[in-house]
Scaffold this motif. Structure first.
Motif, PDB file in Angstrom:
ATOM      1  N   TYR A   1      49.002  46.518  37.539  1.00 59.39           N
ATOM      2  CA  TYR A   1      48.233  45.487  38.242  1.00 59.39           C
ATOM      3  C   TYR A   1      48.571  44.094  37.718  1.00 59.39           C
ATOM      4  O   TYR A   1      48.581  43.120  38.477  1.00 59.39           O
ATOM      5  CB  TYR A   1      46.736  45.785  38.132  1.00 59.39           C
ATOM      6  N   MET A   2      48.866  44.008  36.423  1.00 54.16           N
ATOM      7  CA  MET A   2      49.314  42.730  35.868  1.00 54.16           C
ATOM      8  C   MET A   2      50.663  42.339  36.458  1.00 54.16           C
ATOM      9  O   MET A   2      50.911  41.162  36.763  1.00 54.16           O
ATOM     10  CB  MET A   2      49.403  42.808  34.345  1.00 54.16           C
ATOM     11  N   ILE A   3      51.544  43.329  36.629  1.00 57.34           N
ATOM     12  CA  ILE A   3      52.865  43.067  37.210  1.00 57.34           C
ATOM     13  C   ILE A   3      52.717  42.621  38.666  1.00 57.34           C
ATOM     14  O   ILE A   3      53.373  41.664  39.107  1.00 57.34           O
ATOM     15  CB  ILE A   3      53.756  44.321  37.106  1.00 57.34           C
ATOM     16  N   ILE A   4      51.830  43.276  39.422  1.00 56.99           N
ATOM     17  CA  ILE A   4      51.579  42.892  40.818  1.00 56.99           C
ATOM     18  C   ILE A   4      51.067  41.450  40.883  1.00 56.99           C
ATOM     19  O   ILE A   4      51.527  40.643  41.702  1.00 56.99           O
ATOM     20  CB  ILE A   4      50.556  43.856  41.476  1.00 56.99           C
ATOM     21  N   PHE A   5      50.107  41.123  39.997  1.00 57.66           N
ATOM     22  CA  PHE A   5      49.566  39.764  39.960  1.00 57.66           C
ATOM     23  C   PHE A   5      50.661  38.766  39.598  1.00 57.66           C
ATOM     24  O   PHE A   5      50.764  37.684  40.196  1.00 57.66           O
ATOM     25  CB  PHE A   5      48.416  39.687  38.946  1.00 57.66           C
ATOM     26  N   GLY A   6      51.512  39.125  38.627  1.00 58.41           N
ATOM     27  CA  GLY A   6      52.599  38.247  38.204  1.00 58.41           C
ATOM     28  C   GLY A   6      53.584  37.980  39.332  1.00 58.41           C
ATOM     29  O   GLY A   6      53.997  36.831  39.552  1.00 58.41           O
ATOM     30  N   ILE A   7      53.968  39.033  40.082  1.00 56.11           N
ATOM     31  CA  ILE A   7      54.898  38.860  41.201  1.00 56.11           C
ATOM     32  C   ILE A   7      54.279  37.942  42.262  1.00 56.11           C
ATOM     33  O   ILE A   7      54.956  37.068  42.822  1.00 56.11           O
ATOM     34  CB  ILE A   7      55.259  40.238  41.816  1.00 56.11           C
ATOM     35  N   THR A   8      52.985  38.138  42.518  1.00 51.88           N
ATOM     36  CA  THR A   8      52.279  37.279  43.487  1.00 51.88           C
ATOM     37  C   THR A   8      52.332  35.815  43.061  1.00 51.88           C
ATOM     38  O   THR A   8      52.598  34.915  43.870  1.00 51.88           O
ATOM     39  CB  THR A   8      50.811  37.722  43.623  1.00 51.88           C
ATOM     40  N   GLU A   9      52.109  35.567  41.760  1.00 53.29           N
ATOM     41  CA  GLU A   9      52.115  34.191  41.256  1.00 53.29           C
ATOM     42  C   GLU A   9      53.515  33.588  41.259  1.00 53.29           C
ATOM     43  O   GLU A   9      53.672  32.379  41.457  1.00 53.29           O
ATOM     44  CB  GLU A   9      51.503  34.128  39.845  1.00 53.29           C
ATOM     45  N   ILE A  10      54.546  34.404  41.048  1.00 53.51           N
ATOM     46  CA  ILE A  10      55.929  33.897  41.126  1.00 53.51           C
ATOM     47  C   ILE A  10      56.195  33.363  42.533  1.00 53.51           C
ATOM     48  O   ILE A  10      56.776  32.285  42.718  1.00 53.51           O
ATOM     49  CB  ILE A  10      56.939  35.006  40.760  1.00 53.51           C
ATOM     50  N   ILE A  11      55.736  34.121  43.542  1.00 54.13           N
ATOM     51  CA  ILE A  11      55.941  33.703  44.936  1.00 54.13           C
ATOM     52  C   ILE A  11      55.165  32.422  45.233  1.00 54.13           C
ATOM     53  O   ILE A  11      55.718  31.449  45.746  1.00 54.13           O
ATOM     54  CB  ILE A  11      55.511  34.834  45.898  1.00 54.13           C
ATOM     55  N   PHE A  12      53.864  32.411  44.880  1.00 53.86           N
ATOM     56  CA  PHE A  12      53.032  31.243  45.182  1.00 53.86           C
ATOM     57  C   PHE A  12      53.470  30.002  44.388  1.00 53.86           C
ATOM     58  O   PHE A  12      53.303  28.875  44.861  1.00 53.86           O
ATOM     59  CB  PHE A  12      51.556  31.542  44.897  1.00 53.86           C
TER      60      PHE A  12
END
Length: 486
Positions: free
Chosen positions: A175-186
């Motif tokens: 879930y941390m990795i999912i959140f991190g990928i989301t933040e990389i995009i945003f």
């Protein structure tokens, strides 16, 4: 603020609206203020709303745990004391919005501008360093909070299906990795923190999960038929005497984090119309908003403690004090995730901008740093891609994500962030700026009283930091990096 910075992009957008006009605007202009910017229209009520939505955030989730460490006597008293200190130092800071005359003096648009105008020199660099350290820490804290909320939704549904919490241990790392990928995009979206609707979404989400947490706490007390807890907090025996001391200190940091909003006070003040003097309006707004926030915090913290007593979870909505109604807990945790996805960007964009500005100044001829590549998107304006921005922001998000995976301790991190930000940003700089602004003589009664306040808050900050570090050390004893499940 505490951690809802969702209003900040509104202020940044407002502050960036500088207009070129042929003649210098007059003070009486119907369209422009004395500094050539669009007429400010904010009132006591709009400023109060901005402060409340900026303060009430994820910090509210740890208040029941904080009250549980302090007990029914010290818990409410400490919250009231923090509210008084926050109000008083915010009133001092409000006086520093204008340099010199409180009505016609030069405006300071940000906290850093106020420090530069009133203190200057090394103090400005120190303030900047502390702010950026705090922003980096908040990015880690938000990654942890968002990931355990995502995990909580999974566990809540698992418990609902299987009826046994022991069968629902899940790792937070994916879930941390999912959140991190989301933040990389945003993070690649230019000026993401200045999107106008972000403020409204953040405010709605923070009130949603805070109110659900309060409602569930009240319902739990009603179901229990009694009020749990004790006058002195968590009992010796449940924890050791040493742990009791460290937890008490950490609770101070958690409460400090919940009240922290000084970094954006000047920006909020820059939305207020004049006359009357902006400082007068801001003092009234601060009084209203701190009072409302304190009542809300008291209700959340005290009902949470009344519901669970010594077993109050570190995070009210993910510590699984509440299993039912599981759909309501899921809504609350989804609201936390949505709020923190945007809040992460709002907090990190100033840090991104600072590094990119310095890189541009240092290497003005480097295409890697300066070149903007236009990528056409059908139906939209072209997307501007900068290779340095892509690489640097991606590395930043990866670093915060890895640190979050190494130290996924919500309470300890919140306490440490509260400690780091409270004394320097909420107390020290406002006090020193006020002394410089009002030219208060050294060793005068008022000067001594202000310094006593500052030193007392420094001691509290050091205690809170020590308690949070001790909490991290204690948690690391039973934690296996990248492998521990919840």
């Amino acid at each position: 603020m505490a951690e809802n910075a969702g209003t900040r992009q509104h202020h940044a957008l407002h502050n960036n609206q500088v207009f070129n006009v042929d003649a210098t605007p007059q003070n009486g202009s119907k369209l422009f203020d004395d500094d050539g910017r669009l007429k400010r229209t904010g009132t006591v009520w709009t400023a109060s709303a901005h402060i409340i939505t900026a303060v009430i955030g994820s910090g509210v989730l740890s208040l029941a745990w904080a009250v549980a460490q302090l007990g029914w006597v010290a818990g409410p008293i400490v919250m009231i004391l923090f509210s008084i200190v926050t109000y008083y130092t915010s009133a001092l800071l409000a006086e520093c919005y204008r340099s010199g005359d409180p009505v016609s003096g030069k405006r300071n648009y940000t906290y850093m501008d106020a420090v530069r105008a009133n203190l200057g020199g090394i103090q400005v660099k120190l303030c900047g360093l502390l702010q950026y350290i705090n922003l980096f820490g908040v990015a880690i804290g938000y990654t942890i909070a968002a990931s355990i909320s995502m995990l909580a939704i999974k566990r809540s549904n698992c418990f609902h299906e299987k009826g046994d919490n022991r069968l629902c241990h899940i790792s937070a790392n994916p879930y941390m990795i999912i959140f991190g990928i989301t933040e990389i995009i945003f993070s690649q979206i230019p000026d993401f923190d200045q999107i106008s609707w972000l403020s409204i979404v953040a405010a709605v989400m923070s009130f949603t999960y805070s109110t659900i947490g309060l409602g569930l706490g009240i319902a739990k007390v009603v179901v229990n038929g009694k009020i749990k807890g004790s006058l002195t907090g968590i009992s010796i025996g449940v924890v050791t005497e040493t742990d009791k001391v460290w937890r008490t200190f950490q609770a101070l940091g958690d409460i400090a984090f919940a009240y922290s909003y000084s970094m954006i006070l000047i920006e909020i003040q820059d939305t207020v119309r004049s006359p009357p003097a902006e400082s007068k309006t801001m003092k009234k707004a601060t009084m209203i908003s701190v009072a409302v926030t304190t009542v809300f915090y008291m209700l959340c913290g005290c009902f949470g403690y009344a519901a669970f007593g010594d077993l109050s979870p570190g995070n009210l909505l993910t510590g699984f004090g509440f299993y039912n109604p599981f759909w309501l807990v899921d809504i609350a945790n989804a609201a936390i995730v949505i709020h923190l996805v945007g809040a992460y960007q709002v907090y990190c964009q100033p840090l991104f901008a600072f590094v990119e500005k310095k890189a541009n100044e240092a290497f003005p001829d480097s295409e890697f740093i300066t070149k903007e590549i236009k990528i056409p998107i059908p139906g939209f304006k072209p997307f501007s891609l900068n290779l340095f921005r892509l690489v640097w922001r991606t590395i930043f998000v990866i670093i915060t994500t890895v640190i979050s995976m190494l130290l996924p301790f919500f309470n300890d991190v919140v306490g440490l962030l509260g400690a780091i930000g409270f004394w320097p940003l909420t107390v020290y700089f406002p006090v020193e700026m006020y002394i410089a602004q009002k030219k208060i003589p050294k060793w005068s009664t008022r000067w001594v009283c202000l310094q006593i306040l500052s030193v007392a808050c420094l001691i509290i900050t050091l205690a809170a930091a020590a308690g949070s570090v001790a909490g991290v050390v204690h948690d690391l004893k039973s934690y296996k990096p990248f492998r521990t499940s919840y």
